[in-house]
Design a protein around this motif. Structure first.
Motif, PDB file in Angstrom:
ATOM      1  N   LEU A  56      -4.886  -4.088   0.274  1.00 57.48           N
ATOM      2  CA  LEU A  56      -5.220  -2.715   0.633  1.00 57.48           C
ATOM      3  C   LEU A  56      -5.624  -1.982  -0.636  1.00 57.48           C
ATOM      4  O   LEU A  56      -4.829  -1.828  -1.562  1.00 57.48           O
ATOM      5  CB  LEU A  56      -3.999  -2.047   1.285  1.00 57.48           C
ATOM      6  N   ARG A  57      -6.877  -1.580  -0.704  1.00 60.50           N
ATOM      7  CA  ARG A  57      -7.383  -0.862  -1.878  1.00 60.50           C
ATOM      8  C   ARG A  57      -6.724   0.507  -1.991  1.00 60.50           C
ATOM      9  O   ARG A  57      -6.298   1.091  -0.992  1.00 60.50           O
ATOM     10  CB  ARG A  57      -8.896  -0.682  -1.784  1.00 60.50           C
ATOM     11  N   LEU A  58      -6.658   1.034  -3.193  1.00 58.99           N
ATOM     12  CA  LEU A  58      -6.006   2.322  -3.428  1.00 58.99           C
ATOM     13  C   LEU A  58      -6.612   3.420  -2.561  1.00 58.99           C
ATOM     14  O   LEU A  58      -5.887   4.228  -1.974  1.00 58.99           O
ATOM     15  CB  LEU A  58      -6.082   2.712  -4.906  1.00 58.99           C
ATOM     16  N   GLU A  59      -7.929   3.454  -2.430  1.00 56.61           N
ATOM     17  CA  GLU A  59      -8.581   4.507  -1.655  1.00 56.61           C
ATOM     18  C   GLU A  59      -8.111   4.494  -0.199  1.00 56.61           C
ATOM     19  O   GLU A  59      -7.832   5.540   0.378  1.00 56.61           O
ATOM     20  CB  GLU A  59     -10.112   4.363  -1.711  1.00 56.61           C
ATOM     21  N   GLU A  60      -8.040   3.301   0.380  1.00 56.13           N
ATOM     22  CA  GLU A  60      -7.558   3.166   1.756  1.00 56.13           C
ATOM     23  C   GLU A  60      -6.074   3.490   1.844  1.00 56.13           C
ATOM     24  O   GLU A  60      -5.619   4.146   2.780  1.00 56.13           O
ATOM     25  CB  GLU A  60      -7.766   1.742   2.270  1.00 56.13           C
ATOM     26  N   ALA A  61      -5.327   3.000   0.867  1.00 55.27           N
ATOM     27  CA  ALA A  61      -3.885   3.239   0.848  1.00 55.27           C
ATOM     28  C   ALA A  61      -3.580   4.727   0.806  1.00 55.27           C
ATOM     29  O   ALA A  61      -2.662   5.199   1.480  1.00 55.27           O
ATOM     30  CB  ALA A  61      -3.249   2.525  -0.348  1.00 55.27           C
ATOM     31  N   VAL A  62      -4.361   5.469   0.035  1.00 52.14           N
ATOM     32  CA  VAL A  62      -4.160   6.924  -0.056  1.00 52.14           C
ATOM     33  C   VAL A  62      -4.408   7.579   1.297  1.00 52.14           C
ATOM     34  O   VAL A  62      -3.641   8.452   1.717  1.00 52.14           O
ATOM     35  CB  VAL A  62      -5.066   7.532  -1.153  1.00 52.14           C
ATOM     36  N   GLU A  63      -5.437   7.159   1.996  1.00 53.03           N
ATOM     37  CA  GLU A  63      -5.709   7.722   3.325  1.00 53.03           C
ATOM     38  C   GLU A  63      -4.537   7.482   4.273  1.00 53.03           C
ATOM     39  O   GLU A  63      -4.080   8.398   4.957  1.00 53.03           O
ATOM     40  CB  GLU A  63      -6.975   7.093   3.919  1.00 53.03           C
TER      41      GLU A  63
END
Length: 87
Positions: A56-63
């Motif tokens: 899970l990439r950071l950008e997706e994880a943040v969402e």
């Protein structure tokens, strides 16, 4: 529910199989696609950010973390991800 269950099995009892975490992640993503407001699924997928392979990439994880924090502002995994995003 079936994708979530498949993800749990692949990331738990069958984690020794090659590519099991990728398969588990793909099932978790599909579970969220089918039930985007299911809190349990949103919370569960955050663990893929903390896996060695960082599926899970950071950008997706943040969402996902933001969605989780809307319901559970004290969620440790979500707060950790959001704090890493502020670096």
């Amino acid at each position: 529910f079936n994708h979530y269950l498949a993800s749990l099995v692949m990331s738990g009892p069958l984690c020794y199989l090659e590519n099991s975490m990728q398969v588990a992640y793909d099932h978790a993503k599909e579970a969220i696609r089918l039930s985007p407001k299911n809190f349990e699924y949103l919370e569960y997928i955050l663990m893929f950010y903390f896996e060695t392979d960082k599926l899970l990439r950071l950008e997706e994880a943040v969402e996902y973390a933001r969605l989780v924090c809307q319901k559970d502002p004290e969620n440790i995994a979500a707060r950790t991800i959001l704090s890493q995003n502020n670096r």
